[in-house]
Design an enzyme around this catalytic site. Sequence first.
Site, PDB file in Angstrom:
ATOM      1  N   TYR A 278       0.839  -1.204   0.000  1.00 15.47           N
ATOM      2  CA  TYR A 278       0.000   0.000   0.000  1.00 15.47           C
ATOM      3  C   TYR A 278       0.874   1.254   0.000  1.00 15.47           C
ATOM      4  CZ  TYR A 278      -3.271   3.528   1.756  1.00 15.47           C
ATOM      5  OH  TYR A 278      -4.017   4.669   1.925  1.00 15.47           O
TER       6      TYR A 278
ATOM      7  N   GLU B 191     -11.725   6.650   4.901  1.00 15.91           N
ATOM      8  CA  GLU B 191     -11.139   7.511   5.927  1.00 15.91           C
ATOM      9  C   GLU B 191     -12.182   7.857   6.982  1.00 15.91           C
ATOM     10  OE1 GLU B 191      -8.131   8.130   6.468  1.00 15.91           O
ATOM     11  OE2 GLU B 191      -7.118   7.690   4.593  1.00 15.91           O
TER      12      GLU B 191
ATOM     13  N   TRP C 217      -5.758   2.403  10.679  1.00 22.10           N
ATOM     14  CA  TRP C 217      -5.834   2.156   9.234  1.00 22.10           C
ATOM     15  C   TRP C 217      -5.587   0.681   8.933  1.00 22.10           C
ATOM     16  CZ3 TRP C 217      -8.083   3.359   5.106  1.00 22.10           C
ATOM     17  CH2 TRP C 217      -7.615   2.936   3.863  1.00 22.10           C
TER      18      TRP C 217
END
Length: 202
Positions: free
Chosen positions: A26, A48, A56
Amino acid sequence: MSLTTSAPDGRPRCGWCAGAPEFLHYHDHEWGFPVGDDRRLFEKLCLEGFQSGLSWRTILAKRENFRAAFHGFDFNRVATFTEADVARLLRDEGIIRHRGKIEAVINNAARAQDLVRQEGSLAAYLWRFEPRPEDCAPPQTVSTSPASIALSKDLKKRGWKFVGPTTVFAFMQAMGLINDHAEGCVVREEVKRVRAGFRRPE
């Protein structure tokens, strides 16, 4: 700002991906690279929002489940969701089952449709908030910015939910509206090169 060299190849990367191998792909191939696709931009704003108060890592691990649950974040389809869809999503153990956040995604899908009608595309609207490099703080030293505050304020005025300045700043970092890779990170110069050749949506 911090760097880590804990990756298998030993090359320096941003410190936030230290100790999390699942973050490496990522970080190296997504985070910070500019995005002009409406669906991907909408997806990231939604994710988000779901991350608010969470890690995350949790969201990334469930990202494919989120995509399946929300039809690939096609906001034209999500905008048609009903209370039956909310009930379905609240039973879906593959995502974050938070009613407020789920309902925010549905609401924001309709608001995204409004923006497309008004601005031509979601991307054209969002990229108007790209700050000038000289207006950016040193990499990874802040969690909000004048640009993220302005975008958050405007989105809220348009009826969007779960789009506070910190959430919006994380979105801007991830979608390449700024290059917030740490100085010395192996990916920073690649992102800089890609951003230089990126055609801003009109």
